[in-house]
Design an enzyme around this catalytic site. Structure first.
Site, PDB file in Angstrom:
ATOM      1  N   SER A   9       0.848  -1.193   0.000  1.00  0.00           N
ATOM      2  CA  SER A   9       0.000   0.000   0.000  1.00  0.00           C
ATOM      3  C   SER A   9       0.880   1.239   0.000  1.00  0.00           C
ATOM      4  O   SER A   9       1.671   1.442   0.930  1.00  0.00           O
ATOM      5  CB  SER A   9      -0.893   0.009   1.239  1.00  0.00           C
ATOM      6  OG  SER A   9      -1.344   1.322   1.493  1.00  0.00           O
ATOM      7  N   HIS A  34      -1.343  -1.258  -4.192  1.00  0.00           N
ATOM      8  CA  HIS A  34      -2.630  -0.891  -3.584  1.00  0.00           C
ATOM      9  C   HIS A  34      -2.630   0.621  -3.336  1.00  0.00           C
ATOM     10  O   HIS A  34      -1.743   1.135  -2.646  1.00  0.00           O
ATOM     11  CB  HIS A  34      -2.781  -1.679  -2.283  1.00  0.00           C
ATOM     12  CG  HIS A  34      -4.030  -1.418  -1.521  1.00  0.00           C
ATOM     13  ND1 HIS A  34      -5.187  -2.133  -1.734  1.00  0.00           N
ATOM     14  CD2 HIS A  34      -4.319  -0.543  -0.529  1.00  0.00           C
ATOM     15  CE1 HIS A  34      -6.132  -1.708  -0.892  1.00  0.00           C
ATOM     16  NE2 HIS A  34      -5.623  -0.746  -0.153  1.00  0.00           N
ATOM     17  N   ASP A  36      -4.546   3.779  -1.847  1.00  0.00           N
ATOM     18  CA  ASP A  36      -5.591   4.177  -0.896  1.00  0.00           C
ATOM     19  C   ASP A  36      -6.099   5.578  -1.195  1.00  0.00           C
ATOM     20  O   ASP A  36      -5.387   6.558  -1.019  1.00  0.00           O
ATOM     21  CB  ASP A  36      -5.041   4.119   0.532  1.00  0.00           C
ATOM     22  CG  ASP A  36      -4.932   2.688   1.027  1.00  0.00           C
ATOM     23  OD1 ASP A  36      -5.918   1.947   0.891  1.00  0.00           O
ATOM     24  OD2 ASP A  36      -3.857   2.319   1.527  1.00  0.00           O
ATOM     25  N   MET A  38      -8.750   8.414  -0.254  1.00  0.00           N
ATOM     26  CA  MET A  38      -9.621   8.839   0.864  1.00  0.00           C
ATOM     27  C   MET A  38     -10.106  10.260   0.629  1.00  0.00           C
ATOM     28  O   MET A  38      -9.358  11.092   0.109  1.00  0.00           O
ATOM     29  CB  MET A  38      -8.840   8.782   2.178  1.00  0.00           C
ATOM     30  CG  MET A  38      -8.176   7.440   2.445  1.00  0.00           C
ATOM     31  SD  MET A  38      -7.447   7.409   4.090  1.00  0.00           S
ATOM     32  CE  MET A  38      -6.559   5.840   4.020  1.00  0.00           C
ATOM     33  N   HIS A  67      -8.286   1.498  -4.144  1.00  0.00           N
ATOM     34  CA  HIS A  67      -9.193   1.232  -3.013  1.00  0.00           C
ATOM     35  C   HIS A  67      -9.888   2.544  -2.674  1.00  0.00           C
ATOM     36  O   HIS A  67      -9.304   3.415  -2.028  1.00  0.00           O
ATOM     37  CB  HIS A  67      -8.363   0.685  -1.841  1.00  0.00           C
ATOM     38  CG  HIS A  67      -9.152   0.433  -0.598  1.00  0.00           C
ATOM     39  ND1 HIS A  67      -8.559   0.277   0.634  1.00  0.00           N
ATOM     40  CD2 HIS A  67     -10.493   0.298  -0.382  1.00  0.00           C
ATOM     41  CE1 HIS A  67      -9.492   0.061   1.554  1.00  0.00           C
ATOM     42  NE2 HIS A  67     -10.667   0.081   0.965  1.00  0.00           N
ATOM     43  N   MET A  69     -11.978   4.727  -0.732  1.00  0.00           N
ATOM     44  CA  MET A  69     -12.630   4.966   0.564  1.00  0.00           C
ATOM     45  C   MET A  69     -13.271   6.346   0.489  1.00  0.00           C
ATOM     46  O   MET A  69     -12.882   7.296   1.166  1.00  0.00           O
ATOM     47  CB  MET A  69     -11.587   4.873   1.695  1.00  0.00           C
ATOM     48  CG  MET A  69     -11.133   3.435   1.941  1.00  0.00           C
ATOM     49  SD  MET A  69      -9.605   3.395   2.898  1.00  0.00           S
ATOM     50  CE  MET A  69      -8.426   3.566   1.567  1.00  0.00           C
ATOM     51  N   MET A 138     -11.516  -5.323   5.481  1.00  0.00           N
ATOM     52  CA  MET A 138     -10.732  -4.389   6.292  1.00  0.00           C
ATOM     53  C   MET A 138     -10.460  -5.011   7.655  1.00  0.00           C
ATOM     54  O   MET A 138     -11.383  -5.458   8.334  1.00  0.00           O
ATOM     55  CB  MET A 138     -11.490  -3.071   6.499  1.00  0.00           C
ATOM     56  CG  MET A 138     -11.655  -2.202   5.256  1.00  0.00           C
ATOM     57  SD  MET A 138     -10.140  -1.756   4.376  1.00  0.00           S
ATOM     58  CE  MET A 138      -9.149  -1.009   5.674  1.00  0.00           C
ATOM     59  N   GLY A 143      -8.819   4.487   7.084  1.00  0.00           N
ATOM     60  CA  GLY A 143      -8.482   5.894   7.297  1.00  0.00           C
ATOM     61  C   GLY A 143      -6.991   6.128   7.481  1.00  0.00           C
ATOM     62  O   GLY A 143      -6.462   7.123   7.013  1.00  0.00           O
ATOM     63  N   PHE A 144      -6.337   5.191   8.145  1.00  0.00           N
ATOM     64  CA  PHE A 144      -4.923   5.415   8.467  1.00  0.00           C
ATOM     65  C   PHE A 144      -4.118   4.121   8.381  1.00  0.00           C
ATOM     66  O   PHE A 144      -4.647   3.043   8.681  1.00  0.00           O
ATOM     67  CB  PHE A 144      -4.790   5.992   9.882  1.00  0.00           C
ATOM     68  CG  PHE A 144      -5.519   7.294  10.033  1.00  0.00           C
ATOM     69  CD1 PHE A 144      -4.898   8.496   9.688  1.00  0.00           C
ATOM     70  CD2 PHE A 144      -6.831   7.325  10.488  1.00  0.00           C
ATOM     71  CE1 PHE A 144      -5.585   9.711   9.791  1.00  0.00           C
ATOM     72  CE2 PHE A 144      -7.527   8.533  10.594  1.00  0.00           C
ATOM     73  CZ  PHE A 144      -6.898   9.718  10.251  1.00  0.00           C
ATOM     74  N   ASP A 171      -6.715  -6.083   4.482  1.00  0.00           N
ATOM     75  CA  ASP A 171      -6.108  -4.757   4.448  1.00  0.00           C
ATOM     76  C   ASP A 171      -6.112  -4.152   5.845  1.00  0.00           C
ATOM     77  O   ASP A 171      -7.167  -3.888   6.417  1.00  0.00           O
ATOM     78  CB  ASP A 171      -6.902  -3.882   3.467  1.00  0.00           C
ATOM     79  CG  ASP A 171      -6.268  -2.517   3.252  1.00  0.00           C
ATOM     80  OD1 ASP A 171      -5.135  -2.299   3.706  1.00  0.00           O
ATOM     81  OD2 ASP A 171      -6.914  -1.676   2.593  1.00  0.00           O
ATOM     82  N   GLY A 193       1.151  -1.951   4.117  1.00  0.00           N
ATOM     83  CA  GLY A 193       1.790  -0.640   3.982  1.00  0.00           C
ATOM     84  C   GLY A 193       3.038  -0.540   4.814  1.00  0.00           C
ATOM     85  O   GLY A 193       4.157  -0.729   4.335  1.00  0.00           O
TER      86      GLY A 193
HETATM   87  C1  DX5 Z   1      -6.256   1.893   5.666  1.00  0.00           C
HETATM   88  C2  DX5 Z   1      -5.810   1.510   4.281  1.00  0.00           C
HETATM   89  C3  DX5 Z   1      -4.724   0.501   4.251  1.00  0.00           C
HETATM   90  C4  DX5 Z   1      -3.447   0.949   4.906  1.00  0.00           C
HETATM   91  C5  DX5 Z   1      -2.753  -0.266   5.438  1.00  0.00           C
HETATM   92  O1  DX5 Z   1      -7.425   2.644   5.577  1.00  0.00           O
HETATM   93  O2  DX5 Z   1      -6.909   0.972   3.556  1.00  0.00           O
HETATM   94  O3  DX5 Z   1      -4.476   0.067   2.926  1.00  0.00           O
HETATM   95  O4  DX5 Z   1      -2.570   1.609   4.038  1.00  0.00           O
HETATM   96  O5  DX5 Z   1      -1.631   0.169   6.127  1.00  0.00           O
HETATM   97  P1  DX5 Z   1      -0.872  -0.776   7.179  1.00  0.00           P
HETATM   98  O6  DX5 Z   1      -0.381  -1.945   6.409  1.00  0.00           O
HETATM   99  O7  DX5 Z   1       0.193   0.117   7.680  1.00  0.00           O
HETATM  100  O8  DX5 Z   1      -1.895  -1.164   8.207  1.00  0.00           O
HETATM  101 ZN    ZN Z   2      -6.441   0.095   1.569  1.00  0.00          ZN
END
Ligand code: DX5
Ligand code: ZN
Length: 210
Positions: A9, A34, A36, A38, A67, A69, A138, A143-144, A171, A193
């Protein structure tokens, strides 16, 4: 060869040098990237949009999974398809009529994923399974990056795997230990990520997940 797909990610990458970050995960054996997306509404954070996907597309041959969101994803699907996404993943919670949005994505010649947040039951997407290529579970509140893996999502993966032969992604909070649990439950795509981009050796991190 393992049939596990590793999808770093880019949320955890250094955005000031995204091109070389992508090249380094590509060289290290990543399968997908991937992305993200947002909007500050569907999730309490803002990230990136279709122009970034467009730039990435020029930089890599890897599969790009967007992805989304975001609320009202239908409004942006064409942008993400034209930018070069291979897979567009929407959230069940973000759409009133998921079937029509799924059809829109397919009509653009792009593969489609459906994602659910931790509080959403697996049964909410049972009637969509025969329409999608990917289910993304998820394992953190979206979000983070850098949050802790929610192991209590594993039964959800098992329920989906019983009914679905396509790709199941996890994820959030994926690392060496949690990847094992997710694979055991039936996931075959590992989005990661922090674990990948924060590793001393990205290659070893990716290999360890398989
Ligand atoms: C969170 C994202 C994830 C995030 C995963 O909302 O959808 O893709 O980047 O990050 P890690 O692997 O650090 O949990
Ligand atoms: Zn994601």
């Amino acid at each position: 060869m393992s049939n596990i797909i590793v999808a770093p990610s880019i949320l955890a990458a250094d955005f000031s040098k995204l091109g070389s970050e992508i090249k380094s995960v590509e060289r290290a054996g990543a399968d997908w990237i991937h992305v993200d997306v947002m909007d500050g509404h569907f999730v309490p954070n803002l990230t990136i949009g279709a122009p970034v996907v467009k730039s990435l597309r020029k930089n890599t041959k890897l599969i790009l999974e967007s992805h989304l969101m975001i609320d009202n994803p239908a409004r942006y699907i064409e942008d993400f398809a034209k930018a070069g996404s291979d897979i567009i993943t929407i959230h069940q919670e973000a759409v009133k009529n998921p079937k029509s949005v799924i059809r829109m994505i397919k009509a653009l010649g792009v593969k489609v994923g459906i994602s659910i947040k931790p509080k959403t039951k697996a049964s909410k997407i049972y009637d969509l399974l025969d329409m999608v290529d990917l289910v993304l579970i998820m394992t953190v509140e979206p979000g983070f990056g850098g949050q802790a893996f929610m192991e209590d999502m594993m039964p959800k993966i098992k329920k989906i795997r019983k009914r679905f032969n396509g790709d199941i992604a996890v994820d959030g909070g994926i690392n060496l230990q949690t990847a094992k649990k997710a694979k055991k439950a039936g996931a075959n795509v590992l989005v990661a990520g922090t674990y990948v981009f924060g590793a001393k050796s990205i290659k070893k991190a990716i290999e360890s997940l398989r």
